[in-house]
Design a protein around this motif. Structure first.
Motif, mmCIF file in Angstrom:
data_model
loop_
_atom_site.group_PDB
_atom_site.id
_atom_site.type_symbol
_atom_site.label_atom_id
_atom_site.label_comp_id
_atom_site.label_asym_id
_atom_site.label_seq_id
_atom_site.Cartn_x
_atom_site.Cartn_y
_atom_site.Cartn_z
ATOM 1 N N SER B 127 93.137 -5.474 88.246
ATOM 2 C CA SER B 127 93.628 -6.135 89.450
ATOM 3 C C SER B 127 93.750 -5.146 90.594
ATOM 4 N N ALA B 128 92.950 -4.066 90.531
ATOM 5 C CA ALA B 128 93.090 -3.016 91.547
ATOM 6 C C ALA B 128 92.821 -3.542 92.942
ATOM 7 N N HIS B 129 91.881 -4.510 93.073
ATOM 8 C CA HIS B 129 91.517 -4.986 94.398
ATOM 9 C C HIS B 129 92.485 -6.039 94.923
ATOM 10 N N LEU B 130 93.416 -6.444 94.067
ATOM 11 C CA LEU B 130 94.333 -7.502 94.489
ATOM 12 C C LEU B 130 95.712 -6.978 94.854
ATOM 13 N N GLY B 131 96.198 -6.051 94.052
ATOM 14 C CA GLY B 131 97.549 -5.580 94.310
ATOM 15 C C GLY B 131 97.663 -4.102 94.049
ATOM 16 N N PRO B 132 98.856 -3.577 94.159
ATOM 17 C CA PRO B 132 99.023 -2.143 93.906
ATOM 18 C C PRO B 132 98.746 -1.799 92.446
ATOM 19 N N GLY B 133 98.342 -0.602 92.238
ATOM 20 C CA GLY B 133 98.006 -0.170 90.874
ATOM 21 C C GLY B 133 96.732 0.636 90.942
ATOM 22 N N GLY B 134 95.673 0.054 90.469
ATOM 23 C CA GLY B 134 94.394 0.726 90.605
ATOM 24 C C GLY B 134 93.938 1.396 89.335
ATOM 25 N N GLY B 135 92.672 1.763 89.335
ATOM 26 C CA GLY B 135 92.070 2.325 88.139
ATOM 27 C C GLY B 135 92.705 3.626 87.697
ATOM 28 N N PHE B 136 93.121 4.457 88.654
ATOM 29 C CA PHE B 136 93.713 5.748 88.279
ATOM 30 C C PHE B 136 94.983 5.529 87.471
ATOM 31 N N ALA B 137 95.898 4.727 88.046
ATOM 32 C CA ALA B 137 97.165 4.489 87.351
ATOM 33 C C ALA B 137 96.923 3.752 86.038
ATOM 34 N N GLY B 138 96.000 2.768 86.059
ATOM 35 C CA GLY B 138 95.741 2.005 84.843
ATOM 36 C C GLY B 138 95.231 2.880 83.715
ATOM 37 N N GLY B 139 94.279 3.753 84.045
ATOM 38 C CA GLY B 139 93.738 4.649 83.017
ATOM 39 C C GLY B 139 94.796 5.569 82.465
ATOM 40 N N VAL B 140 95.619 6.110 83.356
ATOM 41 C CA VAL B 140 96.633 7.053 82.891
ATOM 42 C C VAL B 140 97.681 6.343 82.040
ATOM 43 N N ILE B 141 98.024 5.099 82.411
ATOM 44 C CA ILE B 141 99.041 4.387 81.630
ATOM 45 C C ILE B 141 98.512 4.059 80.238
ATOM 46 N N SER B 142 97.235 3.662 80.145
ATOM 47 C CA SER B 142 96.658 3.460 78.806
ATOM 48 C C SER B 142 96.672 4.753 78.012
ATOM 49 N N GLY B 143 96.410 5.866 78.724
ATOM 50 C CA GLY B 143 96.456 7.162 78.055
ATOM 51 C C GLY B 143 97.842 7.483 77.537
ATOM 52 N N THR B 144 98.867 7.072 78.297
ATOM 53 C CA THR B 144 100.240 7.302 77.845
ATOM 54 C C THR B 144 100.513 6.569 76.542
#
Lengths: 122, 231, 280
Positions: B127-144
């Protein structure tokens, strides 16, 4: 004088503190921590310097509303990730040095390296 | 050499740093007209025409300035490559004998929490193009989430479950994907790019960024969990 | 409000750099990132806030803590000398192992023992690749100024074995051992060997007329080579010695702690039990 400019001036002070720590601290890990502070403060500077009070997040823009500048935000977003990668790499090198010389003190490590170099030469 | 008392050189450096700070702050306070330098205004205006990108920040790093992001991904994968090479060169001596956390609470909650964290990360990425977040944060959170698994079940087992080797190959596939998106953007004019490929390109961008960051994060984590406690 | 938060960041950055303990500094850095993340959200940059929150607060702190999670290892190098410190069926054993394990636990380090050859000991400890020399070390064993030794934990003798009618040849001795404390054999009469096993073999082959070694190493070697001395021999005790450990002379702190630990063991009488277990 806008709050954004004042706050970014403070972030410049934080950058200076971080650079001083980077130079003056002898502990390698504290040097890395100072580097981290410099990174975060630089990002803070980029975001804050274009801020003026009342900015809204640049999501779903419509005309006539004041939005925060999206360009610096997008640029620092990538730089956060780069900082992270570089930090991990330098932490790895620190670990390699510690494994070899059993100390985090940079001056001691320099002495050891110099001694090893002279031994190799002679 | 040896002693680190305050020498003339150190004082000089401190002086330089303070001068740098003073000059920058002085310049900031004198200019004090940040409204003029709003380069992003053009992007704000332009993205009002794009109905499927509501997050303008994503518009900048995923669409208008995708080359910046591409080279950022390249730098990131170079750093990760360095870590992987070292990880292969110097296998941790005590890694095989190192046991994971011996706590049922941690291991049970890890297997329960991991899917939630992963789904949240994927949601942020898509949902990076819709709201705050984005691929960077998403990838890192999955990594966590993976970090949690690695701490609870041990780095070796997690590496086995996630097929380390195929992950390494996937990393380059993802980089190739990002390159493809960049070339597509260069080949087609903006109008065609927007209409014909539209949301599909956005998804490609999201996936490539998120996967790249996720794999990189995972490689870094794997190294640090394996070699923990060596500083 | 924004200014207030920025000032908080300023204070936190100073606090990070003034910490003495690294772990405190790392945690404070996490707080620093958290506050900056709040500021990003405040000024209308939620994307940056989320990314900074995920990376700066969670991930970087985790990586630092993982790197710090254990203050490292106590790296011990040793010659293999039963029953002091040796390997049997892949497992470490010996009296020194128990002492070192207790010491490592006391100073929160993980023990790592590496067996090396006699000649490597000095260079390894000089280059700071190792922390402690063990394996039946005694003062004078390595003639090096860079090494300082701890208190002794066990008595031993320095002994000389030679043929009763002294024949031809030199006296064998371990390389780098300093004998000036014990005897006055001149350097020309000595020939240096890298292990006691070699000396025993040379003695049996008649290349040397006798050899000098400490009692622990000598009996270990005779047991291991599994030979008796061929000719009629005489054992002369040259002097008493204390088996101890050695550290690099730059590591006074480690040496003090090791000495304290050994003194504790002696005071509580544990060392007696431990030695009688291993030296029957």
């Amino acid at each position: 004088m806008s709050t954004g400019v004042l706050a970014s001036a403070i972030s410049i002070i934080i950058v200076c503190i971080g650079v001083l720590g980077l130079i003056l601290k002898r502990n390698l890990l504290l040097k890395l921590l100072s580097l981290n502070i410099v990174n975060t403060a630089t990002i803070l500077f980029f975001v804050l310097v274009v801020y003026s009070p009342g900015d809204r997040a640049p999501i779903d823009p419509s005309p006539g509303v004041q939005y925060a500048d999206p360009l610096p935000q997008a640029l620092v977003l990538t730089s956060i990730v780069i900082n992270f990668g570089v930090l991990a790499l330098s932490l790895l090198f620190t670990m390699v040095l510690v494994k070899r010389y059993h100390t985090l003190d940079l001056i001691k490590i320099e002495d050891f390296v110099r001694r090893e170099f002279e031994e190799e030469k002679s | 050499m040896g002693k680190y008392s305050v020498s003339l050189k150190t004082l000089y450096v401190i002086f330089l740093v303070i001068m740098f700070g003073a000059f920058t702050i002085g310049a900031l306070l004198i200019v004090d007209d940040t409204g003029v330098s709003r380069l992003g205004a053009i992007y704000l205006e332009r993205s009002q025409k794009f109905p499927n990108i509501s997050n303008v920040v994503f518009g900048v790093y995923g669409m208008y300035r995708f080359y910046d992001t591409l080279f950022e991904l390249l730098i990131f994968s170079t750093a990760v490559l360095g870590i992987t090479v070292f990880s292969d060169l110097e296998p941790s001596p005590g890694s095989a004998s190192r046991r994971p956390v011996e706590s049922h609470v941690v291991s049970a909650s890890a297997s329960f929490l991991y899917p939630i964290i992963a789904v949240f990360g994927i949601y942020l990425a898509f949902s990076a193009h819709l709201g705050p977040g984005g691929g960077f944060a998403g990838g890192v959170i999955s990594g966590t989430g993976i970090l949690l698994l690695a701490l609870a079940k041990g780095a070796e087992e997690t590496a086995r479950n996630f097929r380390e080797d195929s992950m390494k190959q996937l990393e380059y596939v993802v980089l190739f994907l990002a390159l493809l998106v960049a070339i597509l953007g260069a080949l087609y004019p903006t109008e065609v790019y927007r209409d014909a490929l539209g949301t599909g390109v956005i998804t490609l961008v999201n996936i490539s960024i998120a996967m790249k960051v996720f794999i990189g994060t995972w490689a870094i984590l794997h190294f640090f969990v394996k070699h923990r406690g060596e500083v | 409000m924004l200014i207030l938060f920025s000032l908080l960041l300023l204070g936190l950055s100073v606090a990070v750099l003034l910490q003495n303990r690294l772990l405190n500094a790392v945690i404070l850095l996490g707080v620093f990132s958290l506050v900056s993340s709040v500021i990003y959200f405040w000024v209308g940059a939620p994307d940056v806030a989320v990314t900074e929150g995920a990376i700066g607060v969670a991930f970087v702190t985790f990586i630092y803590v993982l790197a710090l999670s254990d203050q490292g290892k106590l790296h011990v190098i040793a010659e293999e000398v039963p029953p002091f410190l040796f390997q049997e069926k892949g497992e470490l054993q010996g009296a020194e192992l128990e002492i070192l394990e207790g010491f490592a636990e006391k100073i929160n380090l993980e023990l790592e023992v590496e067996f090396v050859g006699h000649q490597e000991l000095t260079s390894l400890i000089g280059g700071r690749r190792a922390d402690v020399i063990a394996g039946a070390y005694f003062p004078g064993f390595l003639a090096q100024e860079e090494i300082s030794h701890s208190k002794g934990y066990n008595q031993g003798q320095l002994a000389k074995i030679h043929r009763t009618p002294p024949g031809e040849g030199d006296i064998g001795i371990l390389a780098e051992t300093d004998l000036s404390e014990f005897t006055e054999i001149s350097e020309e009469d000595l020939s240096r060997f890298s292990s006691v096993d070699e000396m025993v073999t040379a003695y049996n082959e008649g290349r040397i007329r006798g050899f000098i070694s400490d009692s622990g190493r000598m009996s270990a070697s005779l047991y291991r080579v599994n030979t008796t001395l061929r000719d009629k021999s005489e054992i002369v005790t040259l002097g008493e010695l204390d088996y101890s450990f050695a550290v690099s002379s730059g590591e006074e702190e480690l040496l003090d702690r090791l000495n304290d630990y050994l003194a504790d063991l002696t005071r509580s009488g544990k060392i007696g039990e431990l030695l009688s277990d291993h030296f029957r």
